[in-house]
Enzyme design. Sequence first.
Site, PDB file in Angstrom:
ATOM      1  N   SER A 364      -1.218  -9.517   0.549  1.00  0.00           N
ATOM      2  CA  SER A 364      -1.886 -10.237   1.604  1.00  0.00           C
ATOM      3  C   SER A 364      -0.805 -11.353   2.262  1.00  0.00           C
ATOM      4  O   SER A 364      -0.656 -12.293   1.570  1.00  0.00           O
ATOM      5  CB  SER A 364      -3.142 -10.890   1.064  1.00  0.00           C
ATOM      6  OG  SER A 364      -4.046  -9.900   0.708  1.00  0.00           O
ATOM      7  N   THR A 365       0.128 -10.882   2.766  1.00  0.00           N
ATOM      8  CA  THR A 365       1.416 -11.704   3.534  1.00  0.00           C
ATOM      9  C   THR A 365       1.470 -11.140   5.132  1.00  0.00           C
ATOM     10  O   THR A 365       1.107 -10.271   5.423  1.00  0.00           O
ATOM     11  CB  THR A 365       2.482 -11.069   2.549  1.00  0.00           C
ATOM     12  OG1 THR A 365       2.060 -11.018   1.307  1.00  0.00           O
ATOM     13  CG2 THR A 365       3.589 -11.903   2.811  1.00  0.00           C
ATOM     14  N   THR A 366       2.079 -12.055   5.552  1.00  0.00           N
ATOM     15  CA  THR A 366       2.549 -11.659   6.900  1.00  0.00           C
ATOM     16  C   THR A 366       3.844 -12.101   7.305  1.00  0.00           C
ATOM     17  O   THR A 366       4.283 -12.919   6.520  1.00  0.00           O
ATOM     18  CB  THR A 366       1.350 -12.129   7.850  1.00  0.00           C
ATOM     19  OG1 THR A 366       1.635 -11.456   9.168  1.00  0.00           O
ATOM     20  CG2 THR A 366       1.422 -13.490   7.986  1.00  0.00           C
TER      21      THR A 366
END
Length: 543
Positions: A364-366
């Site tokens: 869960s990273t952007t």
Amino acid sequence: MYWPKQPGISVADGAVSDTLAIDGIGLSAMGGVVAAGHEKTAAAAVEILNQGGNAFDAAVAGVLASCVAESVLTSVAGGGFLLAHTKDSEPVLFDFFTQTPASKQLVHPLDFYPICADFGDTVQEFHIGLGAMAVPGVLKGLVHVHQRLGCLSLEQVVKPAIALARQGVIVNDFFAYVYGLLKPILLATAGSRAIYAPQGELLQTGDRLYMPDFADALEQLVAGGIDAFWQTMAAQITHTQGGYLTAEDFANYQVIERSPLCLDYHGTQLLTNPPPSAGGGLIACGLALLADCGLDRHGSAEHLLALSQVMRFTNVARRDGYDARIQEPGIAADFLSAGHLGRYRRELRDAIASLNATTNKLGSTTHLSVIDSDGNAASVTTSNGEGSSYVIPGTGIMMNNMLGEEDLNPHGFHQWPPNQRMSSMMAPTMVLREGRPYLVLGSGGSNRIRTAILQVISNLVDFDMPLETAVAAPRIHWENDLFHLEPGFDQAALAHIMGSAEPIWWQTQNMFFGGVHAVGLDENGILHGAGDHRRRGAVAVAQ
């Protein structure tokens, strides 16, 4: 073994891209380009460029907008890093990742519990609750970067995110898929349900996500300033019962400015994230080992054998002391020294020769990359973990669950050293030509961040691929004797290179393999952007 199909993504899809011809390397004929994890994120950043803001204003605006458009991947109550390179100064890495609490003493029973995310073919466990929250850093980091390097007012920079939060954003198929994976988290508390299931059912593709409380919070930030907002935020969080965080943890949190880790790969200079984050050093290690390998053509058995074994021995090197010494001064120089890498180079050659002779699922990273018309560049990666499910009342801001992330707690949960910057795989990266950025990139994807970035850099440097092709090309990931491969490789031709590893043949390209969003210049002075379709990446160009 096959991996389940991610809805809405086909192998035929290429990287989302845009290009613009400019007058030489100085970027003087246009306003800049942005690549990000959502079209609304990229649009917010470009809106600021069009108003006369620089790359750093645009990066801050884009990250704030991503806290709406990509809110299940990031939050101002998460952690991150921004690698900056101004047109006329040395590069700097802004570290605003999460910090462990100063004390493990609990006043109330610990609120820390597992949830299961169902990926279809497998189930992965995450831990959430108030006891999973680490000291957040994104908000302070963004304001710090803006104060140091921005040129527009903070009021201007936050406006796109405020408008997006009030007007709402249409849930696309990718984020509906992520909502489904994180359903147990998004429905665990009343605060989270109010955002993601306002009518009782989780939002679906085509529904509109609204975050009016977040818009109000950003307006309060502008009106009262970061110090007052931070103190109020700290008071609300520390009044909860069941977590470790205290008012002192918030009062003592500082954004750290670091010198980037510099490395050379086949004559190309790269800048990336230094320790105590692990990702940049592991990318440097992987490239150093890959530099000695014969790669043949892209996707060949020789190429994938070398690439997979480089990933394997990078993991071995990591376990052999890199993680244990990650907080020590000078660890990067020792880890990357010729003497230390010599052992792994020898073992790598032996492993390749031997195999030739035998002829967090989610992350869960952007990420956001931007270059402006003056040549300023920013590469910023942020994450909220999977989120703790606790939403700070009246703000729409979900706190992180970094203390509940298995990847970030290798010694076990609640074994973290007090008051220490947590290590991360995030690795915002730049490639320089004549001392100036001509490629800016980074990725989401937990442990796959480093292998995704390594492969894109190798595609560009070793195989002379155009940027869009380098991002879209099929990827592999080797870890713990599992050999993950995206479609596009010849299964029969690769059978002999597997060794003892279990091959996992994915049915489609998937967010598991990261989301590399990149902008850069080619040799003809044409500016390109590539948004990774694996995470529905988008590109926007300023005029």
